[in-house]
Structures are given as structure tokens and as C-alpha cells.
Design a protein around this motif. Structure first.
Motif, PDB file in Angstrom:
ATOM      1  N   ILE A   1      91.197 -76.488-113.904  1.00 45.56           N
ATOM      2  CA  ILE A   1      90.207 -75.559-114.474  1.00 45.56           C
ATOM      3  C   ILE A   1      90.836 -74.794-115.636  1.00 45.56           C
ATOM      4  CG2 ILE A   1      88.845 -73.469-114.032  1.00 45.56           C
ATOM      5  CD1 ILE A   1      88.454 -74.463-111.178  1.00 45.56           C
ATOM      6  N   PHE A   2      92.078 -74.339-115.429  1.00 51.98           N
ATOM      7  CA  PHE A   2      92.760 -73.610-116.504  1.00 51.98           C
ATOM      8  C   PHE A   2      92.882 -74.488-117.744  1.00 51.98           C
ATOM      9  CE2 PHE A   2      96.558 -72.512-118.888  1.00 51.98           C
ATOM     10  CZ  PHE A   2      96.367 -71.157-119.110  1.00 51.98           C
ATOM     11  N   LEU A   3      93.300 -75.724-117.538  1.00 50.17           N
ATOM     12  CA  LEU A   3      93.454 -76.627-118.680  1.00 50.17           C
ATOM     13  C   LEU A   3      92.107 -76.885-119.353  1.00 50.17           C
ATOM     14  CD1 LEU A   3      96.040 -79.217-117.311  1.00 50.17           C
ATOM     15  CD2 LEU A   3      96.396 -77.563-119.140  1.00 50.17           C
ATOM     16  N   GLY A   4      91.049 -77.019-118.527  1.00 43.66           N
ATOM     17  CA  GLY A   4      89.719 -77.205-119.093  1.00 43.66           C
ATOM     18  C   GLY A   4      89.322 -76.027-119.962  1.00 43.66           C
ATOM     19  N   CYS A   5      89.595 -74.816-119.478  1.00 43.72           N
ATOM     20  CA  CYS A   5      89.286 -73.617-120.270  1.00 43.72           C
ATOM     21  C   CYS A   5      90.042 -73.644-121.589  1.00 43.72           C
ATOM     22  CB  CYS A   5      89.670 -72.355-119.495  1.00 43.72           C
ATOM     23  SG  CYS A   5      88.564 -71.983-118.146  1.00 43.72           S
ATOM     24  N   GLN A   6      91.300 -74.115-121.528  1.00 43.86           N
ATOM     25  CA  GLN A   6      92.081 -74.139-122.762  1.00 43.86           C
ATOM     26  C   GLN A   6      91.521 -75.173-123.742  1.00 43.86           C
ATOM     27  OE1 GLN A   6      96.373 -74.914-122.433  1.00 43.86           O
ATOM     28  NE2 GLN A   6      96.612 -73.236-123.893  1.00 43.86           N
TER      29      GLN A   6
ATOM     30  N   GLU B   1      88.542 -73.630-125.209  1.00 41.84           N
ATOM     31  CA  GLU B   1      88.936 -72.564-126.144  1.00 41.84           C
ATOM     32  C   GLU B   1      89.408 -73.156-127.472  1.00 41.84           C
ATOM     33  OE1 GLU B   1      92.617 -70.505-125.224  1.00 41.84           O
ATOM     34  OE2 GLU B   1      91.599 -68.575-125.448  1.00 41.84           O
ATOM     35  N   PHE B   2      90.225 -74.177-127.401  1.00 41.40           N
ATOM     36  CA  PHE B   2      90.746 -74.800-128.624  1.00 41.40           C
ATOM     37  C   PHE B   2      89.587 -75.366-129.465  1.00 41.40           C
ATOM     38  CE2 PHE B   2      95.538 -75.882-127.973  1.00 41.40           C
ATOM     39  CZ  PHE B   2      95.769 -74.590-127.559  1.00 41.40           C
ATOM     40  N   THR B   3      88.670 -76.076-128.805  1.00 42.13           N
ATOM     41  CA  THR B   3      87.540 -76.664-129.542  1.00 42.13           C
ATOM     42  C   THR B   3      86.685 -75.563-130.167  1.00 42.13           C
ATOM     43  OG1 THR B   3      87.325 -77.679-127.379  1.00 42.13           O
ATOM     44  CG2 THR B   3      86.219 -78.766-129.182  1.00 42.13           C
TER      45      THR B   3
ATOM     46  N   LYS C   1      85.093 -72.396-135.003  1.00 45.95           N
ATOM     47  CA  LYS C   1      84.995 -71.108-135.699  1.00 45.95           C
ATOM     48  C   LYS C   1      85.863 -71.087-136.956  1.00 45.95           C
ATOM     49  CE  LYS C   1      83.588 -67.534-132.457  1.00 45.95           C
ATOM     50  NZ  LYS C   1      83.997 -66.235-131.904  1.00 45.95           N
ATOM     51  N   GLY C   2      86.611 -72.152-137.177  1.00 44.48           N
ATOM     52  CA  GLY C   2      87.352 -72.257-138.437  1.00 44.48           C
ATOM     53  C   GLY C   2      88.845 -72.072-138.330  1.00 44.48           C
ATOM     54  N   LEU C   3      89.378 -71.910-137.120  1.00 42.48           N
ATOM     55  CA  LEU C   3      90.828 -71.753-136.989  1.00 42.48           C
ATOM     56  C   LEU C   3      91.467 -73.127-136.783  1.00 42.48           C
ATOM     57  CD1 LEU C   3      93.226 -69.714-136.672  1.00 42.48           C
ATOM     58  CD2 LEU C   3      92.936 -70.018-134.223  1.00 42.48           C
ATOM     59  N   THR C   4      92.296 -73.553-137.732  1.00 46.87           N
ATOM     60  CA  THR C   4      93.016 -74.808-137.546  1.00 46.87           C
ATOM     61  C   THR C   4      94.512 -74.547-137.613  1.00 46.87           C
ATOM     62  OG1 THR C   4      93.208 -75.398-139.867  1.00 46.87           O
ATOM     63  CG2 THR C   4      91.164 -76.027-138.759  1.00 46.87           C
ATOM     64  N   ILE C   5      95.251 -75.557-137.209  1.00 47.36           N
ATOM     65  CA  ILE C   5      96.708 -75.426-137.235  1.00 47.36           C
ATOM     66  C   ILE C   5      97.203 -75.358-138.679  1.00 47.36           C
ATOM     67  CG2 ILE C   5      97.329 -77.876-137.280  1.00 47.36           C
ATOM     68  CD1 ILE C   5      99.281 -77.279-135.018  1.00 47.36           C
ATOM     69  N   GLN C   6      96.340 -75.854-139.612  1.00 43.95           N
ATOM     70  CA  GLN C   6      96.775 -75.971-141.001  1.00 43.95           C
ATOM     71  C   GLN C   6      96.346 -74.821-141.898  1.00 43.95           C
ATOM     72  OE1 GLN C   6      95.102 -79.782-142.002  1.00 43.95           O
ATOM     73  NE2 GLN C   6      96.842 -80.883-141.113  1.00 43.95           N
ATOM     74  N   ASN C   7      95.284 -74.070-141.512  1.00 44.01           N
ATOM     75  CA  ASN C   7      94.758 -73.126-142.497  1.00 44.01           C
ATOM     76  C   ASN C   7      95.369 -71.743-142.432  1.00 44.01           C
ATOM     77  OD1 ASN C   7      93.501 -71.960-140.352  1.00 44.01           O
ATOM     78  ND2 ASN C   7      91.391 -72.362-141.030  1.00 44.01           N
ATOM     79  N   SER C   8      96.262 -71.491-141.494  1.00 45.94           N
ATOM     80  CA  SER C   8      96.880 -70.168-141.454  1.00 45.94           C
ATOM     81  C   SER C   8      98.133 -70.199-140.597  1.00 45.94           C
ATOM     82  CB  SER C   8      95.913 -69.150-140.858  1.00 45.94           C
ATOM     83  OG  SER C   8      95.584 -69.542-139.544  1.00 45.94           O
TER      84      SER C   8
END
Lengths: 219, 679
Positions: free
Chosen positions: A110-115, A118-120, A125-132
Motif C-alpha cells: 500500500i505504501f509503495l502504491g501511494c508513492q 504520488e510520483f505520477t 502537476k509539472g514536477l520532473t526530475i529534469q526541470n528543477s
């Protein structure tokens, strides 16, 4: 791994338990370095990140603290079940061990599912590993923790099935479960720290602990 | 877990029916030949393999060093090109530190620690094999970069699309052994093609993944050795009776488990920057390259002590043996070793005085750096105190140990000069620094390790190294070394910068560079001669006595070569230097009543550590090749992770196994006559 139960050790601590504590000491430094990286950059860049449309986005608007609080609670409870599983193993109650460890596995998933959710969600919402820098430190830190949880879940699943072979028993069986428990509790404690310094402190004061000097957050 | 069937003890496992794991896989049981070396879990054989690979890489790193020195022999030289020069000095440093010194230290840890504490093996024999093979494959992956560089120079890849797309075509690492960001990292926006964003070629990717895999090997070995030293000491072997080499192994292992995570994280971050466009060190998007320096040196400075503490431990064993005196101030030596370990974590920023840390941190790190000279100085005085008034015997290990004290002290003195921030800002990035750390790492560590090789060689192979050749080699090493690195102090103070491909005439650097190159060749020949002497005498040397040096610690009580089970009966000690006391009328070594008719329990051999390490090899080759843009290589990485997990799983379910080995009829250790041999 070793013939740890066969011979008494100089310290009285079993080989396997000692090596797990040493691994956890090393892992403390590992997460310490990752968390420091995140906090240093939060202090340096209090405003969060800029999304694809060029809008400055604040971390407080990004986070879904209710969801993260829920997954934190789930992980905490999984530690409780893990403690019950270890206790059951010490008493030789294999059925109780299986029930509890299945609960730990379920809560871990369940915790992993929440993560994953959350990541998706954050990605949309526009947060990527590359943009900031925030995106890089956030995803790598929480993703590394998630990897630890996933390894723990895999480990417990293997232990669960191993228990049906009848070989998980006695002192060595209890020890094997206890060591998996040490790892699981450690990963849980690390999450408590991450939840506090990565998530909760963003809600201290109107602009979070890092953002007092910058413009007020707008929805 | 598979349990050892009760059977009568055997002299060789092949006498027993084959042992099968829970899922029916046959476990290897040969104790000779290639199959044995690939599957062995014997700490002594693993130690020998570590030593053999380390000596090979020492020679490889030496060839790289000689290429550098040949290039610098005269001004405006073009012996090798500038890009090749960068790759040479990077791989020279990386090879010497991670593939030369650390594994050679690991060879001593493996061979000696169980013998010195009176144990039959390490705590986790298969984990030990895993450390070895992970090191070997990490080293291999790192050096495969040379194959690609060679292919690039030969034009093998000219017809391939991925090759034509590469912006930078340096295939071997070329950033220096510390791979500073942003040079090793990325720049610009992430939406550009990833290859266009890097400052360097895929050599950096080989370096990142190679060091990462070597880190896994070091961490696994260190966990193992800490448990072994804490948990497997013979009865009566209290912590303050441990031989000093074992103590220094313990401190080193703690340094490794606490310092390596910092570089692990730094490498992950750099890998994410390069492979996935993250911004940890990308200056365009707000990344701070200075963070790399901090993370690297938080690891990198303890690493210096990881390199030197084992050599200090070796010298602390050799000097008392050949002075026929107990080590002067044993508790203080142990304590100062531990203090060096602690302070080693508090001095990293002295590598960064010129980065503008501000006056307070600079002053603090300056002060702490001066402070760390104190425990080091204490050790030097204790070693001198050990020799003082002793019955000194000159042998090759003793000569090399005395060389160690002198040369290491010279390196220490120039180190104290660096601790002063204003002086350091003049010396930063000059040959003065090169001279300093070569005095510490070569004059210190290499001489110490060579002394150890010549000291324990009779125990490892049961043969004596040729002494005259050893003296000649030692003289060549010490003379050539001073000729090569002494002048670099002067070159550095007159401003010659590090890591430059060539230099112009007229700065007054020609003469001393030429001298340094001659010195380097003498040094290289000396090291080669010293190693060749060892390899040759391992087969052809004179048979050694059990205890040729009148040794002091438990390993000298065993036959040479040491039998697989080490101690036929577990020794019981009551004093420091137990074997010396035992021989010379002090407290006797007792024996437990184990190892009797039921034999000695031995762990079974296994393929699984090797299999798991092969997974790392696939990852180590896959990531850099993926980074080159060769199609489908991502699958190699995924397959490698699969092999790794499969190896660990099979390893877990096969269990330790084991069988019982016959020992010579029960008898307590007996002193060998020694007085006549050394009169």
C-alpha cells in the motif's frame, strides 16, 4: 549465511545480527547524505520549481499532505505488525507469523502504491526530475527510500514462502525473521525522518520553513 | 538451510557423495585447480587471489605512470596526446588507489585476520568470495574503457550510427581520480539531447559505475571483517590483546562502512545527472558543483586513512619482530589509530581551501588538520621507541619498514605544510601536492605493503623470497622513488601545475622533470623486480621454516602453507604476542578440545557469490554502453540486475552447507626451535 548458531561468538551477539546492525550504520550515512543534499538545496532555492508553462510552483501547493500522512501511518502500522511477526516467530507460532508477515507485505505494498500515485500526480502537476533541483532531490531521495521498501517487501515475500518449506524454525528461523525485522524498522524510521524534514517542515509558517523571504503562496 | 550430514571426517571433500542444495543444484567440491579458485570460500585462497589481482593492477597503474613521466620528460613533448594524457593520469590514480592499494590491503586482511585472532575462517565465507569477485569484475568493467578507447583510436566504430552521434570521444575516464563536477557532469537544459549536454565522454560513465561496484565489494568485505574481529576471537583474545594489524583492519573497516556511503550517493547523483538529466550538479539549472567536492572529500579524506592504516598495522607487526621487543606503547598505538579514524572524518575541507569556504570553516579545518598530525606523530615515536634498544635484525621486510617510517614522515611534513590554508593556496594544484601524496601513498603505503608481502610470504607459500634480490629491489624502489618525487617539491613550489599535458621551456623545469622521469623508471623496475621475485620464489624458492622470523603472533604457530582448517585446535591465549611468549618461557598457549575425532567443520564451496558478481559485471558494462547510445543495451543492465538477484536468492537457499575435515591427531601447539636459526 554462516554457521552462526553453531558456535558461541566472542561478543555473544549472533554474526548475522551484528552484520545487519553494521549495514544499518552504513545505511544511516547513506540516507544522511541524501537527506542533506535535499535540505541544502531547499535552503538555497526556497521557491520550489517552475512547471512546463513557466509558472513558479510552491512545494506546499504540490504536496498532498493528507495522502502522505496516510501512507506514513500505514508504514508505521506495518512496523507494528513486523514486531508481532518477530514475536510470534520467537514463540514458534508459525501460523501467527504468517498472518502478521502477510500484513506487513500488504501494508508495504500500500505504501509503495501511494508513492507510485504520488510520483505520477506530481509529474502531472509539472514536477520532473529534469526541470528543477527540487525535482531531482525529491524524486531521488524518496525513490531511493521506496527502493528500500520494495527490497524489504521482496525479502518478506521470500520469507513467507520459505516458511512453507518447514525450514524456517527454531533459533535460526527466529533470527532470520528478526534480522528482516531490523531492516524493516530501520526503513520505517528513515521514512519518519523524511516525512518530517521533507514534507512537514514545508508547512511551518505561512510559506513553509524555507520560504519566508519569498512571495506569498497563491493557490 | 542445508545441514551437514553427520559423517566421519575426511581428508578431502571429494571423498563424500556430492552435496546438493535444496533445489537440487550440486555444490562444487574440488580443492585444487581452476574450479577451486572460482568457487573457494577459504579466506587464505581469497587473500591470495586479492593479492594476485592487486599486483597485476599495480603493474598496470605503473605502466600508466611511466607513460605520464615519459610525456613529461622534456618540454613540448608529444609522446602521448593531451586527451590520452588526461585518461592516463585519471586511470593511473584510480587504478593505484582502488585496484592496487585497497585490494592488496584486502589481501592481508583476508589472509591474516582469521589467523591472528585464532579463527578458522571469516564470519561469512561466501560473502568474502562475493567481495573478491565483485572487486575483480568492477576493476574489469573500469578497464574495459581502455578497449573502447583502443577501438576508437583504431577506427573500429567509424561505421556505427551511435559513434557518429557522440560529441566527446574519450572512452577511458579523463576527469582525474576525483572526477570533479561540473566537468564530470552536465550543463544546459534537460530537453536537449542528453549527449550534447555533457562535458566529457563516456569514460566518466565507466568511472562512475566502476567505482560504485568497487564500493559494494569494499563495503561487503568490511562488514565481514568487523563481525569476524568482534565475534570470532579465540578464547582469551581480548580486544587489547589483538595484534595491531588486526586492530588497524578494524579501524579501516569502520572507516569504509561509514565513508563509502557518501561516495555511493554522490555517484548515484552524478549518474542521474548524466543518464536521466537530473540537476544535482548542473550549474545551468541551479545545481551546485561544489556539492560534489564536499561529498567526494567526505569520502575521499577517510579514504586516505583507509589506504594508510593497514600499512601502519603491517609495520607495527614487523618492527617488534625484528627488534625482538614488544611494540612500544601498544595501547597508545591502538588509540592513536582510532583517533586518526575519528579525525579523518573532520578534515575533508582541507582539500577545498581555495574554493572560498569563508574564514571560519577554513580556520576550523586548518586546525583539525594540524591536530590529526598528533596521533600520526605518536605512532612514529612509538615505532622509534620499539626499535630503540632492541636487537635489530636487518631483513628485507625490516629494511622496507624502516623506509616506510622515513618516507611517510617526509610526506607527513609536507602534509602539515598544506594544513596551513595560506600556504595551501599557493600549493594547490601544483606538483608540490603530487610530491606530498606520493610520499604518503608510495613512500608510506607501498613500502609498508611490500614489507608485508616479504614478511608474510613464507607463511603464505611456505617458501622464502630471494633476499639479495629483495634488497636490490628495495634499494631501487627507495632510491628511484626519492629521485622521482623529491624534485617535484621544487617543481611545485616554482609553479608547475598538476594535470597539464606538457610545459614550455624557460621556466627552469626541464632538468628536474627529466630527473623525475629517470627516477620513475628506476622505481618502476624496482617494483617489478620485487613482485617478480615473489612470483618466482612462490614456485621455486627455498622451503621456509614454520616460523622463520621468530614471529610474535598466532599465525606463526601454524605450518606453512597453512592447512585449510587453520588451527587443528582452537588456541587459548592469555597474553599479547602470545606465540612469542609461548616460545620464550612466558605464558603458554592452551588449546580447546575441539577438532578431535569428529574433525573440523568446514564451509562448503559455492558458485553463487561468483554468479551474483557476474550480475554486477553486466550492469557495469551495460550502463556505459547504454550511455554511448548503442541500442538495446538497457536490457543488459536489466538482465544484470536479474542475475544479481538470482545469485543472491540461490545463495540464500543453498545454505552454508559444510563437511568435516580430518585433522592431524589431536595435539597442542608445540614451539619450534628458533634460537639457532637466527643467531
Amino acid at each position: 549465511m554462516s554457521d552462526s548458531a553453531a558456535a558461541p561468538t566472542s561478543t555473544g551477539i549472533d554474526h548475522k545480527k551484528l552484520i545487519m546492525w553494521l549495514f544499518l550504520a552504513s545505511d544511516c550515512m547513506f540516507f544522511g547524505t541524501l537527506i542533506s543534499t535535499h535540505l541544502l538545496y531547499r535552503k538555497l532555492y526556497p521557491t520550489g520549481f517552475t512547471d512546463a508553462e513557466g509558472h513558479v510552483r510552491f512545494v506546499q501547493n504540490l504536496f498532498d499532505i493528507e495522502l502522505t500522512s496516510f501512507s506514513t501511518f500505514i508504514l508505521l502500522m506495518s512496523s507494528f505488525l513486523m514486531a508481532l511477526a518477530v514475536s510470534a516467530m520467537h514463540k514458534g507460532q508459525i501460523a501467527s507469523f504468517r498472518r502478521n508477515v502477510l500484513g506487513v507485505i500488504l501494508f508495504g505494498l500500500i505504501f509503495l502504491g501511494c508513492q507510485v500515485y504520488e510520483f505520477t500526480h506530481f509529474y502531472h502537476k509539472g514536477l520532473t526530475i529534469q526541470n528543477s533541483v527540487f525535482g531531482s532531490t525529491f524524486y531521488v531521495l524518496t525513490g531511493t527510500h521506496g527502493t528500500h521498501v520494495a527490497i524489504g517487501v521482496l525479502w518478506l515475500i521470500l520469507l513467507y514462502f520459505y516458511s512453507f518449506t518447514g525450514k524456517l524454525r527454531g533459533h535460526i528461523g527466529a533470527l532470520d525473521v528478526e534480522i528482516a525485522g531490523l531492516y524493516w524498522h530501520f526503513v520505517d524510521i528513515v521514512w519518519i525522518i523524511i516525512f518530517t524534514v521533507v514534507y512537514l517542515v514545508e508547512y511551518l509558517g505561512p510559506n513553509g520553513i524555507w520560504g519566508s523571504a519569498v512571495a506569498t503562496i497563491t493557490p | 538451510m542445508a545441514t551437514a550430514a553427520h559423517h566421519a571426517p575426511v581428508t578431502d571433500k571429494t571423498e563424500l557423495p556430492v552435496e546438493r542444495s535444496d533445489i537440487g543444484l550440486v555444490r562444487p567440491d574440488r580443492t585444487t585447480g581452476l574450479l577451486d579458485w572460482l568457487t573457494t570460500v577459504d579466506h587464505k585462497k581469497i587473500g591470495i587471489l586479492y593479492g594476485a589481482f592487486a599486483m597485476f593492477f599495480f603493474l598496470l597503474g605503473g605502466v600508466e605512470a611511466l607513460a605520464i613521466r615519459t610525456q613529461l620528460a622534456k618540454p613540448n613533448n608529444d609522446f602521448i596526446s593531451a586527451p590520452m594524457y588526461n585518461q592516463m593520469f585519471t586511470m593511473h590514480g584510480t587504478t593505484m588507489i582502488f585496484l592496487g592499494v585497497m585490494p592488496l590491503s584486502a589481501a592481508f586482511f583476508n589472509f591474516l585476520v582469521p589467523l591472528q585472532i585464532g579463527a578458522r575462517d571469516v564470519a561469512f565465507p561466501r560473502l568474502n568470495a562475493f567481495s573478491l569477485w565483485t572487486f575483480v569484475f568492477g576493476a574489469f568493467a573500469l578497464n574495459v574503457s581502455w578497449v573502447f578507447e583502443f577501438g576508437h583510436l583504431q577506427g573500429w566504430f567509424n561505421n556505427y550510427e551511435w559513434y557518429s552521434k557522440l560529441v566527446y570521444k574519450d572512452f577511458a575516464p579523463a576527469n582525474g581520480w576525483f572526477s570533479y563536477a561540473p566537468l564530470s557532469g552536465t550543463f544546459g537544459q534537460a530537453d536537449a539531447a542528453l549527449h550534447a549536454q555533457r562535458f566529457t565522454g563516456v569514460g566518466t560513465d565507466f568511472w562512475i559505475i566502476g567505482i560504485q561496484i568497487l564500493g559494494v565489494a569494499s563495503l561487503a568485505a568490511s562488514f565481514n571483517f568487523i563481525v569476524t574481529i568482534f565475534n570470532m576471537r579465540a578464547p582469551g583474545m581480548t580486544m587489547m590483546r589483538l595484534p595491531v594489524f588486526t586492530w588497524m583492519t578494524l579501524v579501516t573497516a569502520f572507516l569504509i562502512i561509514l565513508a563509502f556511503p557518501a561516495i555511493t550517493v554522490a555517484l548515484i547523483e552524478l549518474m542521474f545527472d548524466r543518464q536521466f538529466g537530473a540537476n544535482f550538479f548542473n550549474p545551468t539549472n541551479g545545481g551546485q558543483p561544489i556539492l560534489w567536492q564536499h561529498l567526494f572529500w567526505i569520502f575521499g579524506h577517510p579514504e586516505v586513512y583507509i589506504l594508510v592504516l593497514p600499512a601502519m598495522g603491517i609495520v607495527s607487526e614487523i618492527l617488534p619482530t625484528f627488534s625482538r621487543k614488544a611494540l612500544f606503547g601498544y595501547p597508545i598505538i591502538v588509540f592513536s589509530g582510532a583517533v586518526i579514524g575519528f579525525l579523518g572524518f573532520a578534515v575533508w575541507s582541507h582539500h577545498m581551501f581555495t574554493t572560498g569556504l569563508g574564514p571560519v570553516p577554513t580556520a576550523a579545518f586548518s586546525l583539525l588538520t594540524m591536530a590529526i598530525a598528533v596521533p600520526t606523530g605518536v605512532k612514529i615515536f612509538n615505532w622509534v621507541g620499539t626499535i630503540w634498544g632492541g636487537q635489530v635484525r636487518f631483513t628485507p621486510p625490516m629494511v622496507l619498514s624502516l623506509g616506510f617510517i622515513w618516507m611517510f614522515m617526509c610526506g607527513g611534513f609536507s602534509g602539515i605544510m598544506h594544513s596551513s590554508a595560506p600556504a595551501d593556496s599557493q600549493q594547490q594544484d601544483t606538483y608540490f601536492v603530487v610530491a606530498h601524496f606520493h610520499y604518503v601513498l608510495l613512500g608510506g603505503v607501498l613500502l609498508g605493503l611490500m614489507a608485508g608481502l616479504y614478511f608474510w610470504f613464507p607463511k603464505i607459500f611456505g617458501r622464502m623470497p630471494n633476499a639479495p634480490i629483495a634488497y636490490i629491489a628495495s634499494a631501487m624502489v627507495i632510491f628511484g622513488f626519492n629521485l622521482a618525487f623529491g624534485p617535484m617539491h621544487y617543481l611545485g613550489l616554482t609553479g608547475m601545475p598538476r594535470r597539464t599535458h606538457t610545459y614550455q621551456t624557460g621556466f627552469g623545469w626541464e632538468q628536474w622533470n627529466f630527473v623525475a622521469t629517470i627516477g620513475a623508471y628506476i622505481l618502476g623496475l624496482g617494483v617489478f623486480l620485487a613482485f617478480a621475485n615473489l612470483v618466482w620464489t612462490a614456485w621455486r624458492g627455498k622451503r621456509a621454516e614454520t616460523d622463520p622470523w621468530d614471529g610474535r603472533t598466532l599465525e606463526w604457530s601454524l605450518p606453512s602453507p597453512v592447512p585449510a582448517y587453520n588451527f587443528a585446535q582452537t588456541p587459548v591465549v592469555t597474553t599479547r604476542d602470545a606465540w612469542f611468549e609461548h616460545k620464550h618461557g612466558g605464558a603458554r598457549i592452551g588449546a580447546l578440545a575441539d577438532g578431535g575425532p569428529e574433525g573440523v567443520h568446514m564451509p562448503s564451496q559455492s558458485w553463487m557469490p561468483l554468479l551474483a558478481a557476474v550480475g554486477f559485471l553486466m550492469v557495469g558494462l551495460g550502463i556505459p554502453m547504454m550511455s554511448m547510445g548503442i541500442p538495446h543495451l538497457g536490457w543488459l543492465v536489466i538482465a544484470g540486475l536479474g542475475v544479481l538477484i538470482l545469485g543472491i536468492w540461490l545463495w540464500a537457499i543453498e545454505g552454508p552447507g559444510g563437511y568435516h575435515l580430518k585433522t592431524p591427531s589431536a595435539k597442542t601447539v608445540t614451539p619450534t626451535p628458533t634460537a639457532s636459526a637466527h643467531a
